[in-house]
Write an enzyme that holds these catalytic residues in place. Structure first.
Site, PDB file in Angstrom:
ATOM      1  CG  ASP A 165      -6.210  -9.392   4.278  1.00 34.52           C
ATOM      2  OD1 ASP A 165      -5.006  -9.192   4.058  1.00 34.52           O
ATOM      3  OD2 ASP A 165      -6.687  -9.495   5.421  1.00 34.52           O
TER       4      ASP A 165
ATOM      5  CG  ASN B 211      -0.252  -0.048   2.535  1.00 31.38           C
ATOM      6  OD1 ASN B 211       0.865   0.449   2.691  1.00 31.38           O
ATOM      7  ND2 ASN B 211      -0.897  -0.646   3.528  1.00 31.38           N
ATOM      8  CG  LEU B 212      -0.369   5.467  -1.251  1.00 36.65           C
ATOM      9  CD1 LEU B 212      -1.338   6.606  -0.949  1.00 36.65           C
ATOM     10  CD2 LEU B 212       0.784   5.971  -2.109  1.00 36.65           C
TER      11      LEU B 212
ATOM     12  CD  GLU C 196       2.037  -2.614   3.376  1.00 40.76           C
ATOM     13  OE1 GLU C 196       1.469  -3.195   4.321  1.00 40.76           O
ATOM     14  OE2 GLU C 196       1.751  -2.833   2.174  1.00 40.76           O
TER      15      GLU C 196
END
Length: 488
Positions: free
Chosen positions: A276, A207-208, A210
């Protein structure tokens, strides 16, 4: 609008149920204490939640497995547990949904459990039970042995990393190498800043936040992060990087090439588990041989559904197909179905609680009388099935000069109508077999029929349905159109 919609629908309805996926990662049990908030505690400035009920739900990597199962796939789930009561709750919850738990219990390490206290629709507090210490030598080898046992029968692998100690670099590299030998795609949901442990995977799906941590770029500098993502693809031997960009959508990143699928606007109640859902949909798409671009478009739609729920609740197959309904309505070819496809489509409608209406006819040279009957039929329910006679069947009924329009063309024209949700061609003398397969809630006929003369009336009433007779528009018929054309 999603690309390759016809292929996407085909894979969801027909190919996904035949796929088996392996999920390896940090399995968890999500517990919820639900209640109402009516006041602030006099002991401290915190809300008082009056508990009304409790529930449990598989979480972490187990939630990825749940998403896959709800989308129709077979799943084997590999991870560490504690050999405790929470493992029993988790195992039973997974098996109910057809998921095969392949757990390795570690002494001294409880099953990871997160307990959330929810007041109304708002999460108030979370309590975590876990041990993040180093496990004994040989435990990861036991996990790898389970993976090697299951891998040959699987079509894709998901590494679901929640930084709880399962996905160590050595294990990741061993699993990725085994999967590559077998030609099986590997998708990674990362939680570490060092992506090198995932080297050789098909894709990593950060995601952003990470991506910002892994690239060491400011989270607000999207261009710099995407450029870093391009470099990572080559550095870590990936096919592409798949980054979820919050409200901006999902980006597929290759060196010198980016594709961004815009997010689907939805009211957001809870983002838990949205990642997920995204990786589960992507994994099933890649397992089915779908290209990554339409795959991320579909994943965006699924994420839009799940953020409208409270808690880590998986998206279901019928919800995903229902979300595609507006696009299907604009593609006539996706509404012309075989009998088997019709049964699957009806199952989706019923899972969404929709009322199914059925009518039938030749529909040779479509005219205003036909349109009126179809529109009136559609008003009696949520979905309308139109069964049409095959060319051979029409010839038997109307004579050797009919039909004027071929069965495939008649089906396609009818499917283009907004009132029609599905068209099926039948070759029998009557549509009874289609009616028995679809089990509609309402059968509609136009004209001077009565319930005793409607094919399928007895059957539909036997399962609680009804028969409706709607008036026709006088002066309009295919026979008259043909006679007028010949005379003119």
């Amino acid at each position: 609008m999603i690309e390759q919609l016809h292929e996407v629908i085909h894979k969801i309805e027909q190919e996904w149920p035949a796929k088996r996926l392996l999920v390896l990662g940090d399995v968890m049990l999500d517990k919820y204490i639900w209640g109402d908030v009516g006041r602030i505690s006099p002991e401290a400035p915190v809300p008082v939640v009056r508990a009304t009920h409790q529930s449990e739900q598989p979480g972490g990597a187990a939630n990825v497995a749940m998403n896959l199962a709800k989308l129709g796939a077979g799943v084997v789930l590999v991870g560490f547990t504690g050999g405790d009561a929470d493992e029993e709750l988790l195992t039973s919850g997974l098996r109910v949904h057809g998921i095969d738990p392949a757990f390795v219990a570690c002494e001294g390490f409880p099953t990871v459990t997160k307990t959330r206290i929810v007041g109304g629709r708002q999460q108030m507090l979370r309590l975590d039970s876990e041990n993040l210490g180093k496990r004994a030598d040989g435990e990861h080898e036991r996990l790898l042995a389970r993976v090697r046992q299951e891998l040959p029968s699987c079509h894709a692998v998901v590494l679901s990393d929640y930084a709880k100690g399962v996905l160590e670099p050595k294990l990741c590299q061993a699993v990725i190498a085994e999967a590559r030998k077998l030609g099986i795609p590997v998708l990674v949901d990362p939680k570490t800043a060092d992506f090198s442990r995932y080297r050789g995977a098909t894709t990593i799906c950060p995601n952003l936040q990470e991506l910002s941590v892994a690239s060491r770029e400011d989270v607000h500098n999207l261009e710099a992060m995407l450029a870093a993502g391009e470099r990572m693809v080559g550095e870590f031997d990936l096919e592409y990087l798949t980054a979820t960009l919050s409200e901006k959508g999902i980006a597929v990143i290759r060196p010198g090439n980016r594709f961004v699928a815009p997010a689907v606007a939805r009211q957001v109640f809870d983002v838990s588990g949205a990642g997920d859902t995204v990786i589960a949909v992507l994994a099933l798409c890649l397992a089915s041989g779908l290209g990554i671009e339409p795959s991320v478009q579909l994943a965006n739609i699924a994420a839009g559904i799940v953020v409208g729920k409270v808690g880590t609740v998986p998206v279901e197959k019928h919800e995903l197909l229902a979300a595609l309904a507006p696009d299907i309505a604009l593609h006539a070819e996706d509404k012309v179905l075989t009998r088997e496809e019709l049964m699957r489509r009806v199952a989706v409608w019923r899972a969404s609680g929709e009322r199914v209406v059925f009518t039938n006819g030749c529909f040779d040279l479509l005219h205003v009388g036909h349109i009126t009957v179809l529109e009136q039929s559609r008003r009696l329910g949520d979905r309308l099935i139109v069964a049409i006679n095959s060319d051979a069947s029409v010839s038997c009924l109307k004579g050797p000069s009919r039909p004027v329009v071929s069965e495939n063309d008649r089906a396609r024209v009818l499917a283009a109508l907004a009132a029609v949700d599905a068209v099926v061609i039948f070759g029998e003398a009557t549509p009874l077999e289609v009616i028995l397969a679809a089990r509609p809630d309402v059968i509609v006929k136009g004209g001077d029929y009565n319930e005793d003369t409607v094919v399928g009336a007895k059957e539909v009433k036997s399962w609680g349905g009804k028969v409706a007779i709607v008036p026709i528009v006088e002066g309009h018929s295919t026979t008259r159109l043909i006679e007028r054309s010949i005379a003119g």
